[in-house]
Design a protein around this motif. Structure first.
Motif, PDB file in Angstrom:
ATOM      1  N   GLU A 130       0.738  -1.167   0.143  1.00  0.00           N
ATOM      2  CA  GLU A 130      -0.080  -0.103   0.022  1.00  0.00           C
ATOM      3  C   GLU A 130       0.839   1.373  -0.089  1.00  0.00           C
ATOM      4  OE1 GLU A 130      -3.240  -0.306   2.932  1.00  0.00           O
ATOM      5  OE2 GLU A 130      -3.300   1.915   2.785  1.00  0.00           O
ATOM      6  N   VAL A 131       2.037   1.201   0.606  1.00  0.00           N
ATOM      7  CA  VAL A 131       2.924   2.382   0.996  1.00  0.00           C
ATOM      8  C   VAL A 131       3.534   2.633  -0.242  1.00  0.00           C
ATOM      9  CG1 VAL A 131       4.839   3.152   2.165  1.00  0.00           C
ATOM     10  CG2 VAL A 131       3.063   2.370   3.537  1.00  0.00           C
ATOM     11  N   TYR A 132       4.076   1.687  -0.965  1.00  0.00           N
ATOM     12  CA  TYR A 132       4.733   1.950  -2.203  1.00  0.00           C
ATOM     13  C   TYR A 132       3.721   2.201  -3.276  1.00  0.00           C
ATOM     14  CZ  TYR A 132       9.354   0.393  -0.874  1.00  0.00           C
ATOM     15  OH  TYR A 132      10.615   0.526  -0.425  1.00  0.00           O
ATOM     16  N   ASN A 133       2.343   1.818  -3.508  1.00  0.00           N
ATOM     17  CA  ASN A 133       1.484   2.285  -4.341  1.00  0.00           C
ATOM     18  C   ASN A 133       1.322   3.731  -4.160  1.00  0.00           C
ATOM     19  OD1 ASN A 133       0.301   0.495  -6.348  1.00  0.00           O
ATOM     20  ND2 ASN A 133      -0.784  -0.669  -4.822  1.00  0.00           N
ATOM     21  N   TYR A 134       1.195   4.191  -2.959  1.00  0.00           N
ATOM     22  CA  TYR A 134       0.929   5.621  -2.640  1.00  0.00           C
ATOM     23  C   TYR A 134       2.136   6.509  -2.922  1.00  0.00           C
ATOM     24  CZ  TYR A 134      -3.972   4.710  -1.486  1.00  0.00           C
ATOM     25  OH  TYR A 134      -5.166   4.313  -1.425  1.00  0.00           O
TER      26      TYR A 134
ATOM     27  N   TYR B  30      15.003 -11.388  -1.578  1.00  0.00           N
ATOM     28  CA  TYR B  30      14.480 -10.177  -0.961  1.00  0.00           C
ATOM     29  C   TYR B  30      14.754  -8.997  -2.201  1.00  0.00           C
ATOM     30  CZ  TYR B  30      14.714  -6.005   1.920  1.00  0.00           C
ATOM     31  OH  TYR B  30      14.403  -4.710   2.661  1.00  0.00           O
ATOM     32  N   HIS B  31      15.840  -9.279  -2.764  1.00  0.00           N
ATOM     33  CA  HIS B  31      16.152  -8.408  -4.014  1.00  0.00           C
ATOM     34  C   HIS B  31      14.913  -8.398  -4.958  1.00  0.00           C
ATOM     35  CE1 HIS B  31      18.295  -5.888  -6.515  1.00  0.00           C
ATOM     36  NE2 HIS B  31      18.364  -6.982  -7.489  1.00  0.00           N
ATOM     37  N   GLN B  32      14.725  -9.668  -5.147  1.00  0.00           N
ATOM     38  CA  GLN B  32      13.621  -9.934  -5.999  1.00  0.00           C
ATOM     39  C   GLN B  32      12.235  -9.123  -5.671  1.00  0.00           C
ATOM     40  OE1 GLN B  32      12.053 -14.032  -7.002  1.00  0.00           O
ATOM     41  NE2 GLN B  32      14.133 -14.575  -7.384  1.00  0.00           N
ATOM     42  N   LEU B  33      11.955  -9.061  -4.389  1.00  0.00           N
ATOM     43  CA  LEU B  33      10.803  -8.331  -3.926  1.00  0.00           C
ATOM     44  C   LEU B  33      11.172  -6.809  -4.028  1.00  0.00           C
ATOM     45  CD1 LEU B  33       8.344  -7.947  -2.264  1.00  0.00           C
ATOM     46  CD2 LEU B  33       9.561  -8.021  -0.026  1.00  0.00           C
ATOM     47  N   GLU B  34      12.254  -6.275  -3.785  1.00  0.00           N
ATOM     48  CA  GLU B  34      12.634  -5.071  -4.284  1.00  0.00           C
ATOM     49  C   GLU B  34      12.278  -4.548  -5.617  1.00  0.00           C
ATOM     50  OE1 GLU B  34      16.004  -3.520  -1.112  1.00  0.00           O
ATOM     51  OE2 GLU B  34      16.932  -4.574  -2.836  1.00  0.00           O
ATOM     52  N   GLU B  35      12.716  -5.406  -6.663  1.00  0.00           N
ATOM     53  CA  GLU B  35      12.629  -5.242  -7.962  1.00  0.00           C
ATOM     54  C   GLU B  35      11.131  -5.164  -8.395  1.00  0.00           C
ATOM     55  OE1 GLU B  35      15.094  -4.650 -10.377  1.00  0.00           O
ATOM     56  OE2 GLU B  35      16.024  -4.314  -8.579  1.00  0.00           O
ATOM     57  N   THR B  36      10.436  -6.139  -7.665  1.00  0.00           N
ATOM     58  CA  THR B  36       8.809  -6.260  -7.892  1.00  0.00           C
ATOM     59  C   THR B  36       8.203  -4.964  -7.550  1.00  0.00           C
ATOM     60  OG1 THR B  36       9.113  -8.507  -7.443  1.00  0.00           O
ATOM     61  CG2 THR B  36       6.748  -7.499  -7.454  1.00  0.00           C
ATOM     62  N   LEU B  37       8.784  -4.239  -6.334  1.00  0.00           N
ATOM     63  CA  LEU B  37       8.017  -3.098  -5.881  1.00  0.00           C
ATOM     64  C   LEU B  37       8.442  -1.876  -6.807  1.00  0.00           C
ATOM     65  CD1 LEU B  37       8.600  -3.741  -2.065  1.00  0.00           C
ATOM     66  CD2 LEU B  37       6.463  -3.372  -3.286  1.00  0.00           C
ATOM     67  N   LYS B  38       9.467  -1.907  -7.676  1.00  0.00           N
ATOM     68  CA  LYS B  38       9.973  -1.025  -8.473  1.00  0.00           C
ATOM     69  C   LYS B  38       8.933  -1.100  -9.781  1.00  0.00           C
ATOM     70  CE  LYS B  38      14.712  -0.613  -7.270  1.00  0.00           C
ATOM     71  NZ  LYS B  38      16.211  -1.391  -7.539  1.00  0.00           N
TER      72      LYS B  38
ATOM     73  N   LYS C 254       6.148  -0.624 -11.885  1.00  0.00           N
ATOM     74  CA  LYS C 254       4.696   0.159 -11.737  1.00  0.00           C
ATOM     75  C   LYS C 254       3.933   0.297 -12.645  1.00  0.00           C
ATOM     76  CE  LYS C 254       6.007   2.580  -8.142  1.00  0.00           C
ATOM     77  NZ  LYS C 254       6.937   2.265  -7.399  1.00  0.00           N
ATOM     78  N   PRO C 255       2.648  -0.530 -12.671  1.00  0.00           N
ATOM     79  CA  PRO C 255       2.088  -0.839 -11.494  1.00  0.00           C
ATOM     80  C   PRO C 255       2.478  -2.095 -11.168  1.00  0.00           C
ATOM     81  CG  PRO C 255       0.383  -1.001 -12.998  1.00  0.00           C
ATOM     82  CD  PRO C 255       1.390  -0.595 -13.843  1.00  0.00           C
TER      83      PRO C 255
END
Ligand code: ADP
Ligand code: ASP
Ligand code: MG
Length: 442
Positions: free
Chosen positions: A50-54, A96-104, A106-107
């Motif tokens: 949610e935080v990254y989405n905003y 964990y790095h994969q998760l960071e990449e996923t969060l980058k 958009k969307p």
């Protein structure tokens, strides 16, 4: 083959994971172990998402750090061997790095983000087992949990994919995999909805024709009422598939609502057991033990009641069909129905299409909508013939009941109350239906 599923609290700390290892070690034969995320992690990932989405990435980074430290601490506490610790840390960092990449990206898909909890834990857990001499193979659920229809999973597809995964992977007695995760019809990573690891276990159980599915959690089996709200609830030793399915569908949090359906047809028993008291008998869900009468009470929140009042309904046929067609068109399931000569009341739990439904129903009569209600469900084979059941109606003396459904099946009586009265209703029903019974018996 057996399937053993361990929920969030069972894998929530190094200490409980040690219990899990002992449980696995104490059972002979091949097994697939399904693990959830550590307790709290799925909620953390939802917040991160949610935080990254905003676009609040500063806050997001703080939350990500917390998540990382939680898992690194687990590795630190759990794994003794220096080399294994290092390997596990490195593998964790990769994920964990994969998760960071996923969060980058958009969307990004929220569902994909929240599946990382299961991936993290299964990785650490598999390494820990190996270190402890429990030879095991980590399976990626994404290779075989191809489920396009969550309500009606394609067991044969899972069966085929899982078979080739098992053939491809090193033969070992213990396979470890992630609960909750599925690949949807668009080949995206998704979930089986909250609490879905139970469902993973029974889908896998059906796919491999397991001899049994064990669901290990933080309580000693299925209780006769919701222990979060009611005191003096007791564990049931057995339930039929129908009873368990009904209770799970109507809100008993111990099981994901759809857990029972994959194994029911094949008659594969489900055992509900407590990781912290593994010798307690727990609950067996099967068709072996039929005992007649009242068994348990559960409650499901988030219910909307809709009343359609119309003089046109008087003596008319086809009226109900037209009403039901509206719900059908908007793919909305109806849970409870009661009718009088000039009105029909029904409930839905999925209010996503409510506005569209209401605008179409408008032409049929006067509509009243009550949201924030709860269905209380009283379950047991032949419950309507149980001598104590009449006491249920005494509830009408104590608090307002919006609807009652009695006789639709002999195994279930449902009541609809305002959610603000839910806890009181559960407590009162417990006293009237179970505690009075005990008093009478003594
Ligand atoms: P897990 O993380 O192992 O999947 P859950 O929290 O999803 O565990 O489910 C276990 C919890 O379900 C129990 O701790 C209990 O508070 C709650 N619960 C709700 N209704 C019941 C019930 N009828 N019997 C047992 N537990 C219930
Ligand atoms: N970790 C997921 C959840 O919290 C799935 C599960 O625990 O069953 O919903
Ligand atoms: Mg659960």
């Amino acid at each position: 083959m057996k399937v053993l599923k361990f929920g969030g609290t069972s894998v929530g700390s190094a200490e409980s994971i040690r219990n899990v290892r002992e449980i696995i070690n104490s059972q002979k034969g091949r097994k697939i172990v399904v693990v959830s995320a550590m307790s709290g992690v799925t909620n953390q990932l939802l917040e991160i998402s949610e935080v990254y989405n905003y676009g609040k990435e500063d806050k997001g980074q703080g939350l990500m750090l917390e998540l990382k430290l939680k898992h690194l601490q687990l590795i630190e506490e759990l794994i003794e061997n220096k080399e294994t610790k290092k390997v596990t840390r490195n593998l964790f960092h990769e994920l964990y790095h994969q998760l960071e990449e996923t969060l980058k990206t958009k969307p990004f898909y929220e569902a994909e983000v929240i599946t990382f909890g299961e991936s993290f834990l299964s990785l650490i857990f598999s390494q820990y087992l190996e270190e402890q001499g429990v030879s095991n193979t980590l399976l990626d659920a994404k290779d075989f949990m191809h489920v396009s229809n969550v309500e009606n999973p394609e067991i044969q597809t899972v069966q085929k994919l899982l078979k080739s995964t098992l053939e491809r992977e090193v033969t070992s007695e213990v396979y470890v995999t992630q609960g909750f995760i599925r690949i949807d019809r668009n080949k995206n990573i998704s979930t089986l909805k909250r609490g879905g690891s139970d469902y993973t276990a029974t889908i896998i159980g059906a796919a491999v024709n397991a001899t049994e599915v064990q669901i290990w959690t933080d309580i000693d089996g299925f209780h006769n009422n919701d222990p979060r709200f009611v005191e003096n609830t007791t564990a049931l030793t057995s339930l039929t598939f129908e009873e368990a399915a009904e209770l799970a569908y109507f809100g008993a949090k111990i099981l994901h609502p759809q857990t029972v359906s994959p194994v029911k047809e094949k008659g594969i028993p489900i055992y509900l057991k407590n990781t912290f008291t593994p010798n307690a008998p727990g609950t067996c869900i099967s068709d072996e033990h039929h005992t007649i009468g009242l068994k348990a009470i559960s409650a499901k929140d988030g219910i909307t009641a809709i009343k359609i009042k119309s003089n046109r309904m008087l003596m008319a046929h086809g009226f109900l069909k037209k009403i039901f067609d509206v719900f059908d068109k908007h793919e909305t399931a109806i849970d409870m129905i009661t009718t009088s000569e000039i009105a029909i009341s029904l409930t839905i739990d999925d209010a996503r299409n409510l506005d569209k439904i209401l605008s179409e129903l408008d032409e049929y009569g006067e509509i009243t909508v009550d949201s924030d209600h709860s269905i209380i469900c009283v379950v047991g084979e032949g419950v309507i013939n149980d001598h104590e059941t009449f006491r249920l109606f005494e509830l009408l003396n104590d608090l307002p009941v919006r609807m009652i459904s009695y006789g639709g099946s002999s195994n279930n009586i449902s009541l609809l109350v305002d959610t603000t009265n839910k806890v009181q209703a559960l407590k009162l029903l417990h006293q009237k239906l179970f505690e009075v019974k005990i008093l009478n018996a003594t």
